[in-house]
Design a protein around this motif. Structure first.
Motif, PDB file in Angstrom:
ATOM      1  N   LEU A 119      47.509  34.364  34.681  1.00  0.00           N
ATOM      2  CA  LEU A 119      46.603  34.735  35.766  1.00  0.00           C
ATOM      3  C   LEU A 119      46.469  36.249  35.886  1.00  0.00           C
ATOM      4  CD1 LEU A 119      47.461  32.100  38.522  1.00  0.00           C
ATOM      5  CD2 LEU A 119      45.716  32.012  36.730  1.00  0.00           C
ATOM      6  N   THR A 120      47.552  36.959  35.659  1.00  0.00           N
ATOM      7  CA  THR A 120      47.476  38.424  35.670  1.00  0.00           C
ATOM      8  C   THR A 120      46.548  38.916  34.569  1.00  0.00           C
ATOM      9  OG1 THR A 120      49.719  38.586  36.579  1.00  0.00           O
ATOM     10  CG2 THR A 120      48.831  40.552  35.506  1.00  0.00           C
ATOM     11  N   HIS A 121      46.667  38.307  33.401  1.00  0.00           N
ATOM     12  CA  HIS A 121      45.806  38.695  32.277  1.00  0.00           C
ATOM     13  C   HIS A 121      44.347  38.359  32.566  1.00  0.00           C
ATOM     14  CE1 HIS A 121      44.140  38.699  28.167  1.00  0.00           C
ATOM     15  NE2 HIS A 121      45.088  39.578  27.919  1.00  0.00           N
ATOM     16  N   ALA A 122      44.108  37.297  33.320  1.00  0.00           N
ATOM     17  CA  ALA A 122      42.730  36.942  33.659  1.00  0.00           C
ATOM     18  C   ALA A 122      42.122  37.914  34.660  1.00  0.00           C
ATOM     19  CB  ALA A 122      42.686  35.512  34.221  1.00  0.00           C
ATOM     20  N   ALA A 123      42.939  38.417  35.575  1.00  0.00           N
ATOM     21  CA  ALA A 123      42.422  39.251  36.664  1.00  0.00           C
ATOM     22  C   ALA A 123      42.276  40.720  36.286  1.00  0.00           C
ATOM     23  CB  ALA A 123      43.332  39.131  37.882  1.00  0.00           C
ATOM     24  N   LEU A 124      43.175  41.245  35.476  1.00  0.00           N
ATOM     25  CA  LEU A 124      43.226  42.693  35.254  1.00  0.00           C
ATOM     26  C   LEU A 124      41.990  43.296  34.579  1.00  0.00           C
ATOM     27  CD1 LEU A 124      46.873  43.732  34.307  1.00  0.00           C
ATOM     28  CD2 LEU A 124      45.508  44.501  36.261  1.00  0.00           C
ATOM     29  N   PRO A 125      41.423  42.671  33.545  1.00  0.00           N
ATOM     30  CA  PRO A 125      40.310  43.353  32.857  1.00  0.00           C
ATOM     31  C   PRO A 125      39.155  43.732  33.778  1.00  0.00           C
ATOM     32  CG  PRO A 125      41.128  41.561  31.508  1.00  0.00           C
ATOM     33  CD  PRO A 125      41.824  41.438  32.831  1.00  0.00           C
ATOM     34  N   ASP A 126      38.730  42.817  34.667  1.00  0.00           N
ATOM     35  CA  ASP A 126      37.628  43.158  35.557  1.00  0.00           C
ATOM     36  C   ASP A 126      38.037  44.221  36.563  1.00  0.00           C
ATOM     37  OD1 ASP A 126      34.778  42.214  36.483  1.00  0.00           O
ATOM     38  OD2 ASP A 126      35.980  42.447  38.308  1.00  0.00           O
ATOM     39  N   MET A 127      39.278  44.154  37.054  1.00  0.00           N
ATOM     40  CA  MET A 127      39.752  45.186  37.979  1.00  0.00           C
ATOM     41  C   MET A 127      39.691  46.557  37.318  1.00  0.00           C
ATOM     42  SD  MET A 127      43.033  43.397  39.834  1.00  0.00           S
ATOM     43  CE  MET A 127      42.868  41.914  40.832  1.00  0.00           C
TER      44      MET A 127
END
Length: 258
Positions: A119-127
């Motif tokens: 989930l961290t990997h899913a969220a970080l790129p857009d952030m």
């Protein structure tokens, strides 16, 4: 730079610290995506928060140890990004390592490590593309000490703390905050107040939210645990192992009545 979060996804949101996160964020005007296994509890909480605080609350029932459910939640983060991801869901299979069924140990790792990482990997790129956002990962004081009788839990929380501090260093200066929240013993029953050992869940959640908003890498709630942390990090490991081994053996004798 201090951040304000307008939309947050919280895992393990149906009870305990996760519920406290949801209540605090809703009171601050943040829209929410609530993730947990219990659909009924999530919907009850969502209705209460949306009515009381007039915020948007989306319910996303999921078992994060199930690969399909995990990918569904990860897809939600990539398709509809949030400002704050709180990886709160976690489990512990207490007991001697060799006596607990291996499936329970592996489920701990699936939830505490694999799901959090995905989930961290899913969220970080857009952030990182937007130059703002936060990830708050719930670790534990168990990350800093041997944990006989709770070995896999302690090991997973050490991973969470290490991953979070490393990611904090990777993204610092890019407008994104990654924080490890490391509480000690925390009460889920809100009728009882804090004492020398136990923390209240809303105090833990509040400390975590303040820490990730301020961009701190590590948050240890409670004066008693803040004082203990330097000793845990600098004490000889042999001394720590001896101390926790004695505590574990004493607890084991109490359970068996010996």
């Amino acid at each position: 730079m201090r951040q304000e979060f307008r939309k947050a996804l919280v895992t393990g949101a149906s009870s305990g610290i996760g519920e406290a996160f949801a209540r605090l964020l809703a009171a601050r005007g943040a829209d929410l995506v609530l993730v947990a296994r219990r659909d009924d509890l999530l919907r009850r909480l969502a209705e209460e928060l949306s009515t009381r605080h007039r915020v948007g609350v989306e319910v996303l029932p999921a078992d994060l140890t199930d690969p399909g459910d995990l990918e569904r939640v990860a897809g939600r983060l990539t398709d509809e990004p949030v400002d704050l991801l709180i990886n709160n869901a976690g489990s512990a299979a207490f007991g001697p390592f060799a006596e607990v069924p291996p499936a329970e140990r592996l489920a701990e790792i699936d939830l505490n490590v694999t799901a959090l990482t995905r989930l961290t990997h899913a969220a970080l790129p857009d952030m990182l593309r937007r130059g703002r956002g936060g990830v708050l990962n719930v670790a534990s004081m168990a990350a800093f000490t041997p944990s006989p009788g709770n070995a896999v839990y302690g090991a997973t929380k050490a991973y969470v703390a290490a991953l979070s501090e490393s990611l904090h260093a990777e993204v610092i200066g890019r407008g994104v905050h990654v924080t490890a929240l490391c509480p000690g013993f925390t009460r889920t029953d809100e009728s009882a107040g804090p004492d020398l050992i136990w923390l209240r869940r809303q105090d833990v959640a509040r400390a975590g939210l303040e820490a990730v908003a301020a961009g701190r890498a590590l948050c240890v709630p409670g004066v008693q645990y803040k004082v203990a942390l330097p000793a845990l990090r600098t004490a000889p490991r042999t001394l720590l192992r001896t101390a926790v081994d004695r505590t574990w053996r004493r607890a084991a004798r109490t359970r068996t009545g010996d």
